[in-house]
Scaffold this motif. Sequence first.
Motif, PDB file in Angstrom:
ATOM      1  N   GLN A  31       0.825  -1.219   0.000  1.00 43.59           N
ATOM      2  CA  GLN A  31       0.000   0.000   0.000  1.00 43.59           C
ATOM      3  C   GLN A  31       0.853   1.260   0.000  1.00 43.59           C
ATOM      4  O   GLN A  31       0.328   2.369   0.116  1.00 43.59           O
ATOM      5  N   PHE A  91      -8.291  -5.020   4.906  1.00 44.75           N
ATOM      6  CA  PHE A  91      -6.850  -5.312   4.782  1.00 44.75           C
ATOM      7  C   PHE A  91      -6.475  -6.469   5.713  1.00 44.75           C
ATOM      8  O   PHE A  91      -5.699  -7.352   5.353  1.00 44.75           O
ATOM      9  N   GLY A 100      -7.728  -1.717  14.849  1.00 47.02           N
ATOM     10  CA  GLY A 100      -7.695  -0.571  15.751  1.00 47.02           C
ATOM     11  C   GLY A 100      -6.615   0.391  15.317  1.00 47.02           C
ATOM     12  O   GLY A 100      -5.899   0.144  14.334  1.00 47.02           O
ATOM     13  N   SER A 101      -6.503   1.453  16.092  1.00 43.74           N
ATOM     14  CA  SER A 101      -5.577   2.504  15.694  1.00 43.74           C
ATOM     15  C   SER A 101      -4.196   2.308  16.320  1.00 43.74           C
ATOM     16  O   SER A 101      -4.081   1.858  17.463  1.00 43.74           O
ATOM     17  N   GLY A 105       5.547   2.984   5.984  1.00 42.87           N
ATOM     18  CA  GLY A 105       4.682   3.917   5.264  1.00 42.87           C
ATOM     19  C   GLY A 105       3.373   4.210   5.967  1.00 42.87           C
ATOM     20  O   GLY A 105       2.356   4.457   5.302  1.00 42.87           O
ATOM     21  N   TYR A 161       3.001   8.311   9.307  1.00 46.93           N
ATOM     22  CA  TYR A 161       2.524   9.659   8.940  1.00 46.93           C
ATOM     23  C   TYR A 161       1.029   9.828   9.243  1.00 46.93           C
ATOM     24  O   TYR A 161       0.567  10.956   9.443  1.00 46.93           O
ATOM     25  N   THR A 162       0.283   8.724   9.283  1.00 46.77           N
ATOM     26  CA  THR A 162      -1.163   8.861   9.469  1.00 46.77           C
ATOM     27  C   THR A 162      -1.511   9.415  10.856  1.00 46.77           C
ATOM     28  O   THR A 162      -2.563  10.022  11.031  1.00 46.77           O
ATOM     29  N   VAL A 163      -0.626   9.187  11.833  1.00 49.71           N
ATOM     30  CA  VAL A 163      -0.869   9.811  13.143  1.00 49.71           C
ATOM     31  C   VAL A 163       0.173  10.893  13.422  1.00 49.71           C
ATOM     32  O   VAL A 163       0.123  11.558  14.452  1.00 49.71           O
TER      33      VAL A 163
END
Length: 250
Positions: free
Chosen positions: A21, A77, A99-100, A119, A122-124
């Motif tokens: 991804q 996923f 979960g996160s 990769g 960066y989302t958090v």
Amino acid sequence: MDLNDPELKAMLELHEGQLRQGPGSRRTTELLLSLAGPLPEEPRVLDLGCGPGASALVLAERLPGARITAVDVHAPFLRRLEEHAREAGTADRITVREGSMDALDDLPDGSVDLVWSEGAAYTVGFDRALGLWRRLLAPSGALVVTECGWIVDNPSEEARRFWDAAYPLRSTAANIAAATAAGYTVTAAYLLPDSDWLDSYYAPLEADALRADASDPYAAAAAEGALREAELYRAHGHEYGYMGYVLRPA
Ligand code: SAM
């Protein structure tokens, strides 16, 4: 991440067919793993933002004694990761957790030998991720994380405009300084090769983008965005790149 957002949904759907991804490759995962050693014989591993499992599957194969917990917010996923793991015969050693990656409060301090995240930090936010994950590491543990950043001092206006809107990038030196400030020693930094972007990630993504349903405005916009991003990389990929950082508790 709001999974009901139609733009995000279209983007996830576009990526659905891909194992990877984001930029990366088996070779890079293996190389970073070799830089992260030595590990205990039965390492406790967390793969955060694992997607359908590109890295978790390689880690399970390369670390035969490992118990891996693979975390992602996107349930489809995780279902794919479980399928792949069954095919590879490693399902008994990979547990998925929906979960996160910033909600791991139930995991005790020092309970993980290897935290892995390709990769996805960066989302958090890179700094926040590094801060949150530090306490999870055993004293001799390692965090391996890949993060996109500038690799030249003066990037072009075009590349800067794109990244400033998508995710403002920093230099490798700034990311290393952030890791040091968060309580890590940086033992390696490795620039992912072009082939990790072009062959493993953009080639299959572009093929799917060209087949996208043009009558669906969200699908069409997601496809156009992916094609533009790949184009930008071809023109300006020498200005930015994914670095794999190997970090140990300082
Ligand atoms: N590591 C995978 C790879 O390299 O193929 C996936 C990388 S993809 C660019 C980012 C992943 O992070 C996606 O699978 C997405 O669902 C996941 N994600 C986004 N926000 C997340 C969060 N807060 N916690 C856990 N996973 C998250």
